[in-house]
Write a protein that holds these residues in place. Structure first.
Motif, PDB file in Angstrom:
ATOM      1  N   ILE A  92     100.998  48.528 108.737  1.00 44.32           N
ATOM      2  CA  ILE A  92      99.806  47.683 109.141  1.00 44.32           C
ATOM      3  C   ILE A  92      98.993  47.471 107.889  1.00 44.32           C
ATOM      4  N   TYR A  93      98.834  46.274 107.559  1.00 47.18           N
ATOM      5  CA  TYR A  93      98.240  45.641 106.134  1.00 47.18           C
ATOM      6  C   TYR A  93      96.742  45.264 106.530  1.00 47.18           C
ATOM      7  N   VAL A  94      95.935  45.609 105.446  1.00 49.46           N
ATOM      8  CA  VAL A  94      94.592  44.919 105.381  1.00 49.46           C
ATOM      9  C   VAL A  94      94.432  44.247 104.209  1.00 49.46           C
ATOM     10  N   ASN A  95      94.316  42.938 104.337  1.00 46.42           N
ATOM     11  CA  ASN A  95      94.221  42.023 103.072  1.00 46.42           C
ATOM     12  C   ASN A  95      95.460  42.493 102.243  1.00 46.42           C
ATOM     13  N   ASP A  96      96.630  42.265 102.843  1.00 43.09           N
ATOM     14  CA  ASP A  96      97.885  42.127 102.208  1.00 43.09           C
ATOM     15  C   ASP A  96      98.273  43.950 101.404  1.00 43.09           C
ATOM     16  N   ARG A  97      97.508  44.673 101.840  1.00 43.51           N
ATOM     17  CA  ARG A  97      97.598  46.044 101.339  1.00 43.51           C
ATOM     18  C   ARG A  97      97.932  46.911 102.530  1.00 43.51           C
ATOM     19  N   LEU A  98      98.920  47.699 102.199  1.00 45.08           N
ATOM     20  CA  LEU A  98      99.579  48.781 103.192  1.00 45.08           C
ATOM     21  C   LEU A  98      98.540  49.780 103.361  1.00 45.08           C
ATOM     22  N   VAL A  99      97.877  49.971 104.716  1.00 45.07           N
ATOM     23  CA  VAL A  99      97.126  51.067 104.863  1.00 45.07           C
ATOM     24  C   VAL A  99      97.496  51.921 105.866  1.00 45.07           C
ATOM     25  N   ALA A 100      98.364  51.757 106.704  1.00 43.83           N
ATOM     26  CA  ALA A 100      98.817  52.458 107.803  1.00 43.83           C
ATOM     27  C   ALA A 100     100.306  52.208 108.233  1.00 43.83           C
ATOM     28  N   ARG A 101     100.493  53.262 109.316  1.00 41.21           N
ATOM     29  CA  ARG A 101     101.822  52.844 109.847  1.00 41.21           C
ATOM     30  C   ARG A 101     101.335  52.938 111.702  1.00 41.21           C
ATOM     31  N   GLY A 102     102.046  52.580 112.538  1.00 37.60           N
ATOM     32  CA  GLY A 102     101.561  52.743 113.774  1.00 37.60           C
ATOM     33  C   GLY A 102     102.961  52.406 114.693  1.00 37.60           C
ATOM     34  N   GLU A 103     102.622  52.381 116.090  1.00 43.70           N
ATOM     35  CA  GLU A 103     103.419  52.082 117.030  1.00 43.70           C
ATOM     36  C   GLU A 103     102.695  51.045 117.973  1.00 43.70           C
ATOM     37  N   ILE A 104     103.728  50.270 118.477  1.00 41.93           N
ATOM     38  CA  ILE A 104     103.350  49.169 119.512  1.00 41.93           C
ATOM     39  C   ILE A 104     102.836  49.745 120.708  1.00 41.93           C
ATOM     40  N   VAL A 105     101.949  49.429 121.440  1.00 37.22           N
ATOM     41  CA  VAL A 105     101.406  49.855 122.737  1.00 37.22           C
ATOM     42  C   VAL A 105     101.297  48.745 123.728  1.00 37.22           C
ATOM     43  N   LEU A 106     101.243  48.828 124.953  1.00 35.64           N
ATOM     44  CA  LEU A 106     100.972  47.820 125.931  1.00 35.64           C
ATOM     45  C   LEU A 106      99.495  48.517 126.696  1.00 35.64           C
ATOM     46  N   VAL A 107      98.398  47.629 126.564  1.00 34.21           N
ATOM     47  CA  VAL A 107      97.296  47.941 127.094  1.00 34.21           C
ATOM     48  C   VAL A 107      96.945  46.799 128.017  1.00 34.21           C
ATOM     49  N   GLU A 108      96.817  46.938 129.473  1.00 40.63           N
ATOM     50  CA  GLU A 108      96.299  46.212 130.306  1.00 40.63           C
ATOM     51  C   GLU A 108      97.274  44.616 130.237  1.00 40.63           C
ATOM     52  N   GLY A 109      98.525  44.758 129.861  1.00 39.28           N
ATOM     53  CA  GLY A 109      99.191  43.545 129.816  1.00 39.28           C
ATOM     54  C   GLY A 109      99.124  43.068 128.511  1.00 39.28           C
ATOM     55  N   ARG A 110      98.419  43.633 127.519  1.00 37.39           N
ATOM     56  CA  ARG A 110      98.445  42.983 126.159  1.00 37.39           C
ATOM     57  C   ARG A 110      99.069  44.112 125.082  1.00 37.39           C
ATOM     58  N   LEU A 111      99.650  43.467 124.361  1.00 34.26           N
ATOM     59  CA  LEU A 111     100.130  44.149 122.890  1.00 34.26           C
ATOM     60  C   LEU A 111      98.973  44.675 122.167  1.00 34.26           C
ATOM     61  N   GLY A 112      99.282  45.899 121.549  1.00 29.74           N
ATOM     62  CA  GLY A 112      98.116  46.411 120.580  1.00 29.74           C
ATOM     63  C   GLY A 112      98.964  47.319 119.829  1.00 29.74           C
ATOM     64  N   VAL A 113      98.244  47.968 118.628  1.00 30.49           N
ATOM     65  CA  VAL A 113      98.923  48.881 117.813  1.00 30.49           C
ATOM     66  C   VAL A 113      98.093  50.058 117.943  1.00 30.49           C
ATOM     67  N   THR A 114      98.648  51.177 117.868  1.00 34.69           N
ATOM     68  CA  THR A 114      97.941  52.426 117.655  1.00 34.69           C
ATOM     69  C   THR A 114      98.395  53.133 116.401  1.00 34.69           C
ATOM     70  N   MET A 115      97.501  53.429 115.329  1.00 34.79           N
ATOM     71  CA  MET A 115      97.889  54.020 114.052  1.00 34.79           C
ATOM     72  C   MET A 115      98.209  55.581 114.312  1.00 34.79           C
ATOM     73  N   THR A 116      99.453  55.796 113.655  1.00 36.74           N
ATOM     74  CA  THR A 116      99.987  57.076 113.675  1.00 36.74           C
ATOM     75  C   THR A 116     100.113  57.749 112.342  1.00 36.74           C
ATOM     76  N   GLU A 117      99.682  56.931 111.062  1.00 34.42           N
ATOM     77  CA  GLU A 117      99.731  57.618 110.001  1.00 34.42           C
ATOM     78  C   GLU A 117      98.819  56.649 108.843  1.00 34.42           C
ATOM     79  N   ILE A 118      97.890  57.388 108.292  1.00 35.60           N
ATOM     80  CA  ILE A 118      97.046  56.617 107.323  1.00 35.60           C
ATOM     81  C   ILE A 118      97.955  56.578 105.968  1.00 35.60           C
ATOM     82  N   ILE A 119      98.197  55.633 105.122  1.00 37.37           N
ATOM     83  CA  ILE A 119      98.764  55.770 103.835  1.00 37.37           C
ATOM     84  C   ILE A 119      97.575  55.874 102.768  1.00 37.37           C
TER      85      ILE A 119
END
Length: 95
Positions: A65-92
């Motif tokens: 997971i990048y914010v303004n081209d800077r790696l800030v976290a890692r996460g997993e893909i989740v499905l929420v109400e039929g839509r893809l999302g991301v949950t953060m599992t680690e803050i860099i």
């Protein structure tokens, strides 16, 4: 011995929190990278609906997971109400 609370220190903390509110509306670019691959332009141009692109990550592996081209976290893909999302599992930590 009792420690005295400095009125200036308390007001500085409040001022810092209030100052932070000024950036709440600043837009940032959030990018979630599922994986990467390299391919020649000719192969890219031959892609069509349903083409499978092999990425450099395994199923279940953390995504970046990048914010303004800077790696800030890692996460997993989740499905929420039929839509893809991301949950953060680690803050860099910034280094």
């Amino acid at each position: 011995m009792l420690a005295e609370v400095d009125q200036d220190d308390a007001s500085n903390d409040e001022k810092s929190a209030a100052d932070l509110e000024a950036v709440f509306d600043v837009p940032v670019r959030l990018s979630v990278v599922l994986g990467r691959t390299r391919m020649p332009v000719a192969k890219l141009l031959k892609m069509d609906i349903g083409t499978v692109v092999e990425l450099d990550r395994q199923v279940g592996e953390a995504i970046d997971i990048y914010v303004n081209d800077r790696l800030v976290a890692r996460g997993e893909i989740v499905l929420v109400e039929g839509r893809l999302g991301v949950t953060m599992t680690e803050i860099i930590k910034a280094g």
